[in-house]
Design a protein around this motif. Structure first.
Motif, PDB file in Angstrom:
ATOM      1  N   THR A 221       0.820  -1.210   0.000  1.00 31.15           N
ATOM      2  CA  THR A 221       0.000   0.000   0.000  1.00 31.15           C
ATOM      3  C   THR A 221       0.854   1.261   0.000  1.00 31.15           C
ATOM      4  OG1 THR A 221      -0.209  -0.124   2.415  1.00 31.15           O
ATOM      5  CG2 THR A 221      -1.967  -1.122   1.103  1.00 31.15           C
ATOM      6  N   GLU A 222       2.007   1.223   0.647  1.00 26.93           N
ATOM      7  CA  GLU A 222       2.881   2.392   0.646  1.00 26.93           C
ATOM      8  C   GLU A 222       3.502   2.629  -0.725  1.00 26.93           C
ATOM      9  OE1 GLU A 222       3.364   4.796   3.267  1.00 26.93           O
ATOM     10  OE2 GLU A 222       1.471   3.723   3.503  1.00 26.93           O
ATOM     11  N   LEU A 223       3.791   1.545  -1.459  1.00 28.42           N
ATOM     12  CA  LEU A 223       4.283   1.715  -2.825  1.00 28.42           C
ATOM     13  C   LEU A 223       3.214   2.394  -3.672  1.00 28.42           C
ATOM     14  CD1 LEU A 223       6.414   1.219  -5.017  1.00 28.42           C
ATOM     15  CD2 LEU A 223       5.379  -1.031  -5.390  1.00 28.42           C
ATOM     16  N   ALA A 224       1.964   1.982  -3.515  1.00 27.21           N
ATOM     17  CA  ALA A 224       0.872   2.602  -4.267  1.00 27.21           C
ATOM     18  C   ALA A 224       0.725   4.072  -3.889  1.00 27.21           C
ATOM     19  CB  ALA A 224      -0.431   1.847  -4.014  1.00 27.21           C
ATOM     20  N   ARG A 225       0.799   4.376  -2.605  1.00 25.45           N
ATOM     21  CA  ARG A 225       0.653   5.775  -2.176  1.00 25.45           C
ATOM     22  C   ARG A 225       1.785   6.647  -2.699  1.00 25.45           C
ATOM     23  NH1 ARG A 225       0.103   8.379   2.554  1.00 25.45           N
ATOM     24  NH2 ARG A 225       1.770   7.182   3.557  1.00 25.45           N
ATOM     25  N   SER A 226       3.003   6.105  -2.688  1.00 27.46           N
ATOM     26  CA  SER A 226       4.152   6.911  -3.105  1.00 27.46           C
ATOM     27  C   SER A 226       4.183   7.146  -4.613  1.00 27.46           C
ATOM     28  CB  SER A 226       5.453   6.247  -2.653  1.00 27.46           C
ATOM     29  OG  SER A 226       5.656   5.013  -3.340  1.00 27.46           O
ATOM     30  N   ARG A 227       3.677   6.193  -5.393  1.00 22.71           N
ATOM     31  CA  ARG A 227       3.726   6.324  -6.843  1.00 22.71           C
ATOM     32  C   ARG A 227       2.489   7.007  -7.419  1.00 22.71           C
ATOM     33  NH1 ARG A 227       7.973   3.145  -8.705  1.00 22.71           N
ATOM     34  NH2 ARG A 227       9.447   3.052  -6.956  1.00 22.71           N
ATOM     35  N   ALA A 228       1.454   7.139  -6.609  1.00 25.37           N
ATOM     36  CA  ALA A 228       0.246   7.843  -7.056  1.00 25.37           C
ATOM     37  C   ALA A 228      -0.179   8.834  -5.974  1.00 25.37           C
ATOM     38  CB  ALA A 228      -0.877   6.858  -7.361  1.00 25.37           C
ATOM     39  N   VAL A 252       8.664  -5.656  -4.387  1.00 24.25           N
ATOM     40  CA  VAL A 252       7.289  -5.181  -4.265  1.00 24.25           C
ATOM     41  C   VAL A 252       6.942  -4.505  -5.585  1.00 24.25           C
ATOM     42  CG1 VAL A 252       5.660  -3.858  -2.876  1.00 24.25           C
ATOM     43  CG2 VAL A 252       7.737  -4.771  -1.829  1.00 24.25           C
ATOM     44  N   THR A 253       5.865  -4.941  -6.210  1.00 29.33           N
ATOM     45  CA  THR A 253       5.503  -4.427  -7.531  1.00 29.33           C
ATOM     46  C   THR A 253       4.072  -3.902  -7.527  1.00 29.33           C
ATOM     47  OG1 THR A 253       4.682  -6.566  -8.340  1.00 29.33           O
ATOM     48  CG2 THR A 253       7.039  -6.094  -8.645  1.00 29.33           C
ATOM     49  N   GLY A 254       3.779  -3.064  -8.519  1.00 33.39           N
ATOM     50  CA  GLY A 254       2.435  -2.531  -8.630  1.00 33.39           C
ATOM     51  C   GLY A 254       2.246  -1.792  -9.935  1.00 33.39           C
ATOM     52  N   SER A 255       1.037  -1.295 -10.132  1.00 29.68           N
ATOM     53  CA  SER A 255       0.697  -0.570 -11.353  1.00 29.68           C
ATOM     54  C   SER A 255      -0.415   0.422 -11.048  1.00 29.68           C
ATOM     55  CB  SER A 255       0.247  -1.550 -12.443  1.00 29.68           C
ATOM     56  OG  SER A 255      -0.921  -2.242 -12.035  1.00 29.68           O
ATOM     57  N   PRO A 256      -0.653   1.380 -11.927  1.00 36.66           N
ATOM     58  CA  PRO A 256      -1.699   2.383 -11.679  1.00 36.66           C
ATOM     59  C   PRO A 256      -3.098   1.800 -11.515  1.00 36.66           C
ATOM     60  CG  PRO A 256      -0.195   3.146 -13.379  1.00 36.66           C
ATOM     61  CD  PRO A 256       0.159   1.722 -13.112  1.00 36.66           C
ATOM     62  N   ASP A 257      -3.319   0.582 -11.986  1.00 36.84           N
ATOM     63  CA  ASP A 257      -4.644  -0.029 -11.801  1.00 36.84           C
ATOM     64  C   ASP A 257      -4.811  -0.646 -10.413  1.00 36.84           C
ATOM     65  OD1 ASP A 257      -3.117  -2.316 -11.927  1.00 36.84           O
ATOM     66  OD2 ASP A 257      -4.065  -3.121 -13.727  1.00 36.84           O
ATOM     67  N   GLY A 258      -3.775  -0.524  -9.570  1.00 36.61           N
ATOM     68  CA  GLY A 258      -3.868  -0.979  -8.192  1.00 36.61           C
ATOM     69  C   GLY A 258      -3.534  -2.435  -7.962  1.00 36.61           C
ATOM     70  N   ASP A 259      -2.972  -3.112  -8.973  1.00 39.46           N
ATOM     71  CA  ASP A 259      -2.604  -4.526  -8.857  1.00 39.46           C
ATOM     72  C   ASP A 259      -1.216  -4.608  -8.234  1.00 39.46           C
ATOM     73  OD1 ASP A 259      -2.541  -7.237  -9.057  1.00 39.46           O
ATOM     74  OD2 ASP A 259      -2.218  -7.301 -11.228  1.00 39.46           O
ATOM     75  N   MET A 260      -1.134  -4.988  -6.953  1.00 39.87           N
ATOM     76  CA  MET A 260       0.113  -4.974  -6.194  1.00 39.87           C
ATOM     77  C   MET A 260       0.531  -6.405  -5.834  1.00 39.87           C
ATOM     78  SD  MET A 260       0.093  -1.649  -6.180  1.00 39.87           S
ATOM     79  CE  MET A 260       1.589  -1.352  -5.223  1.00 39.87           C
ATOM     80  N   ALA A 261       1.837  -6.594  -5.608  1.00 39.33           N
ATOM     81  CA  ALA A 261       2.328  -7.928  -5.251  1.00 39.33           C
ATOM     82  C   ALA A 261       3.668  -7.835  -4.539  1.00 39.33           C
ATOM     83  CB  ALA A 261       2.450  -8.810  -6.494  1.00 39.33           C
ATOM     84  N   VAL A 262       3.979  -8.887  -3.789  1.00 42.47           N
ATOM     85  CA  VAL A 262       5.317  -9.111  -3.234  1.00 42.47           C
ATOM     86  C   VAL A 262       5.820 -10.398  -3.857  1.00 42.47           C
ATOM     87  CG1 VAL A 262       6.675  -9.572  -1.164  1.00 42.47           C
ATOM     88  CG2 VAL A 262       4.783  -7.935  -1.065  1.00 42.47           C
ATOM     89  N   ARG A 263       6.987 -10.338  -4.504  1.00 45.07           N
ATOM     90  CA  ARG A 263       7.496 -11.479  -5.263  1.00 45.07           C
ATOM     91  C   ARG A 263       8.913 -11.844  -4.820  1.00 45.07           C
ATOM     92  NH1 ARG A 263       4.510 -11.899 -10.119  1.00 45.07           N
ATOM     93  NH2 ARG A 263       3.102 -10.135 -10.476  1.00 45.07           N
ATOM     94  N   THR A 264       9.243 -13.138  -4.984  1.00 41.11           N
ATOM     95  CA  THR A 264      10.614 -13.595  -4.823  1.00 41.11           C
ATOM     96  C   THR A 264      11.021 -14.353  -6.078  1.00 41.11           C
ATOM     97  OG1 THR A 264       9.925 -15.666  -3.768  1.00 41.11           O
ATOM     98  CG2 THR A 264      10.411 -13.806  -2.308  1.00 41.11           C
ATOM     99  N   ALA A 265      12.324 -14.488  -6.282  1.00 38.26           N
ATOM    100  CA  ALA A 265      12.842 -15.212  -7.443  1.00 38.26           C
ATOM    101  C   ALA A 265      12.565 -16.718  -7.280  1.00 38.26           C
ATOM    102  CB  ALA A 265      14.331 -14.954  -7.586  1.00 38.26           C
ATOM    103  N   PRO A 266      12.347 -17.419  -8.410  1.00 39.47           N
ATOM    104  CA  PRO A 266      12.374 -16.863  -9.772  1.00 39.47           C
ATOM    105  C   PRO A 266      11.118 -16.072 -10.112  1.00 39.47           C
ATOM    106  CG  PRO A 266      11.878 -19.199  -9.850  1.00 39.47           C
ATOM    107  CD  PRO A 266      12.201 -18.895  -8.424  1.00 39.47           C
ATOM    108  N   ASP A 267       9.946 -16.487  -9.659  1.00 40.44           N
ATOM    109  CA  ASP A 267       8.728 -15.710  -9.856  1.00 40.44           C
ATOM    110  C   ASP A 267       7.616 -16.256  -8.967  1.00 40.44           C
ATOM    111  OD1 ASP A 267       7.058 -13.757 -10.806  1.00 40.44           O
ATOM    112  OD2 ASP A 267       6.400 -14.913 -12.548  1.00 40.44           O
ATOM    113  N   HIS A 268       7.850 -16.185  -7.664  1.00 32.26           N
ATOM    114  CA  HIS A 268       6.874 -16.680  -6.699  1.00 32.26           C
ATOM    115  C   HIS A 268       6.095 -15.506  -6.111  1.00 32.26           C
ATOM    116  CE1 HIS A 268       9.703 -20.342  -6.074  1.00 32.26           C
ATOM    117  NE2 HIS A 268       8.769 -20.606  -6.970  1.00 32.26           N
ATOM    118  N   LEU A 269       4.769 -15.626  -6.089  1.00 30.35           N
ATOM    119  CA  LEU A 269       3.918 -14.624  -5.460  1.00 30.35           C
ATOM    120  C   LEU A 269       3.841 -14.931  -3.966  1.00 30.35           C
ATOM    121  CD1 LEU A 269       0.894 -14.137  -7.888  1.00 30.35           C
ATOM    122  CD2 LEU A 269       2.563 -12.416  -7.203  1.00 30.35           C
ATOM    123  N   MET A 270       4.311 -14.009  -3.153  1.00 28.97           N
ATOM    124  CA  MET A 270       4.283 -14.194  -1.705  1.00 28.97           C
ATOM    125  C   MET A 270       3.071 -13.507  -1.070  1.00 28.97           C
ATOM    126  SD  MET A 270       6.962 -15.894  -2.041  1.00 28.97           S
ATOM    127  CE  MET A 270       7.436 -16.400  -0.396  1.00 28.97           C
TER     128      MET A 270
END
Length: 278
Positions: A221-228, A252-270
């Motif tokens: 949520t903080e990534l979303a707040r800081s980028r928008a 920690v990833t996200g986009s303007p549509d509000g789709d956020m995630a925490v990921r680890t390698a190689p591509d695991h959704l945590m």
């Protein structure tokens, strides 16, 4: 041993009303832990997690550091808890320095059979008010089991690099014991899996200290707040999928549509979250 339904069939705790003066100090401390700017007059979404704290007497804690009894803790023997997710719908933000009221209630209890045995899914609902006006509604989902899970592996492989992502918003993060300790103190969380490495490994069979689920949610949520910054968060629906451990690099990833995630390698959704904006 009887099934979990046996212990839960008469468990229906009454609603609980609590108040908090909402002083600014806990939020300033959380800002220091998150390495962000302290809020002004309004509390950002989910920052209420450092308010309305309950501190049981030391003798009321179990061997794991978690309270042995609590108003919304189900009467399950050898109880183990996992924070699974939740939802927040914001009508208006809480204002710091203005007394607030929280009314908590039990929303749902369901027993399900999983791969590793029976699990009780408990949802707690809380309504937050100031000056008699509803500010936001929160639901939190917990999973309880009796006894330790047999699926944990203290020697499981750990990620060493960040995953690759094409998400427009990205922020790397690696939890460390000091930050976890400070977050535990701020949220009145004495569970030893977050600060006692020998206990986490030898008793609970984790490969390391566990990063708090609420901390992962706040990172999203903080990534979303800081980028928008020009947009106001109206709600968030989050899910904690796998534990993250201290020392594991995550993205920690996200986009303007509000789709956020925490990921680890190689591509695991945590962890995942869907943030909505006004």
């Amino acid at each position: 041993m009887p099934g979990l339904e046996t212990y839960l069939q008469e468990w229906r705790p009454e609603p609980l009303v609590e108040t908090d003066a909402l002083p600014a100090e806990p939020s300033r401390a959380l800002a220091a832990v998150l390495e962000t700017t302290a809020p002004g007059d309004e509390l950002p979404p989910l920052w209420h997690w450092v308010h309305f704290q309950h501190w049981p007497r030391h003798g009321e804690l179990g061997a794991d550091g978690h309270p042995t009894h609590g108003h919304f803790l189900p009467p399950i023997p050898d109880r183990r808890r996992m924070f699974a997710g939740g939802r927040l719908t914001v009508t208006a933000p809480l204002r710091l320095g203005v007394p607030a009221e929280r009314t908590s209630s039990l929303a749902n209890v369901v027993v399900k059979q999983g791969r590793s045995g029976e699990m009780a899914f408990v949802t707690a609902r809380a309504e937050y008010r100031q000056d008699g006006e509803l500010r936001f509604v929160e639901e939190q989902d917990y999973v309880y089991r009796s006894g330790e899970s047999s699926t944990k592996n203290p020697d499981a492989a750990r990620p060493t690099d960040l995953p690759v992502s094409d998400a427009p918003w990205q922020q790397p993060f690696t939890g460390d014991p000091v930050r976890l300790f400070r977050f535990s103190a701020l949220t009145a969380n004495a569970h030893r899996i977050h600060y006692d490495a020998p206990y986490a490994r030898e008793v609970e069979s984790y490969p390391g200290l566990v990063v708090h689920g609420p901390l992962l949610v706040l990172l999203m949520t903080e990534l979303a707040r800081s980028r928008a910054p020009e947009r106001e968060l109206a709600g968030v629906d989050y899910r904690l999928r796998r534990p993250v451990f201290a020392g594991d690099p995550v993205l920690v990833t996200g986009s303007p549509d509000g789709d956020m995630a925490v990921r680890t390698a190689p591509d695991h959704l945590m962890a995942t979250a869907q943030v909505t904006f006004r």
